[in-house]
Design a protein around this motif. Sequence first.
Motif, PDB file in Angstrom:
ATOM      1  N   ALA A   2       0.828  -0.916   0.019  1.00 11.06           N
ATOM      2  CA  ALA A   2       0.043   0.141   0.283  1.00 11.06           C
ATOM      3  C   ALA A   2       0.963   1.339   0.044  1.00 11.06           C
ATOM      4  N   ARG A   3       0.551   2.206  -0.527  1.00 11.19           N
ATOM      5  CA  ARG A   3       1.300   3.424  -0.823  1.00 11.19           C
ATOM      6  C   ARG A   3       0.791   4.441   0.578  1.00 11.19           C
ATOM      7  N   ARG A   4       1.972   4.913   1.045  1.00  8.94           N
ATOM      8  CA  ARG A   4       1.886   5.768   2.033  1.00  8.94           C
ATOM      9  C   ARG A   4       1.735   7.481   1.560  1.00  8.94           C
ATOM     10  N   ARG A   5       0.939   8.101   2.229  1.00 13.22           N
ATOM     11  CA  ARG A   5       1.008   9.516   1.910  1.00 13.22           C
ATOM     12  C   ARG A   5       1.801  10.369   2.955  1.00 13.22           C
ATOM     13  N   ALA A   6       2.399  11.425   2.656  1.00 17.09           N
ATOM     14  CA  ALA A   6       3.073  12.125   3.746  1.00 17.09           C
ATOM     15  C   ALA A   6       2.580  13.533   3.568  1.00 17.09           C
ATOM     16  N   ARG A   7       2.463  14.173   4.453  1.00 10.85           N
ATOM     17  CA  ARG A   7       1.937  15.672   4.516  1.00 10.85           C
ATOM     18  C   ARG A   7       3.394  16.541   4.961  1.00 10.85           C
ATOM     19  N   VAL A   8       3.888  17.333   4.405  1.00 11.31           N
ATOM     20  CA  VAL A   8       4.872  18.166   4.709  1.00 11.31           C
ATOM     21  C   VAL A   8       4.380  19.876   4.859  1.00 11.31           C
TER      22      VAL A   8
END
Length: 124
Positions: A2-8
């Motif tokens: 599964a792809r993970r999403r990151a928020r910066v």
Amino acid sequence: MARRRARVEVIGLPALERRLARLVPQLQEAARAAVEESGQAMVGDVQRRVRRDTGNLAQSVKAVADRGGMRTSVGWRDQDDLYAVFHERGTRHVPANPTLVPALEREGSELVARLRAEVRGALR
């Protein structure tokens, strides 16, 4: 997998944008100062190296700024100085004594150094 999403999140981005917007006029002024200084340096170079008889060519060489001070033209502007081209290029009776182009060539690297110093000073 599964792809993970990151928020910066960049903290202080609006303040950085405001500071950069204020820097643009400072950098433009620094560039104008460097261009003007180089123009005056070229005038001095030409005055020292031009052929002298009456001294008119040495006294009447000028630096004229345009494009909001971002460009400087160095040379003779008066109608009485028309004979400067004969000294620059030479004739059958007068050997060439180029002063403008050699002054520009000598000042080229100096302008880069001046710009660098002015910009560094504006960024501090």
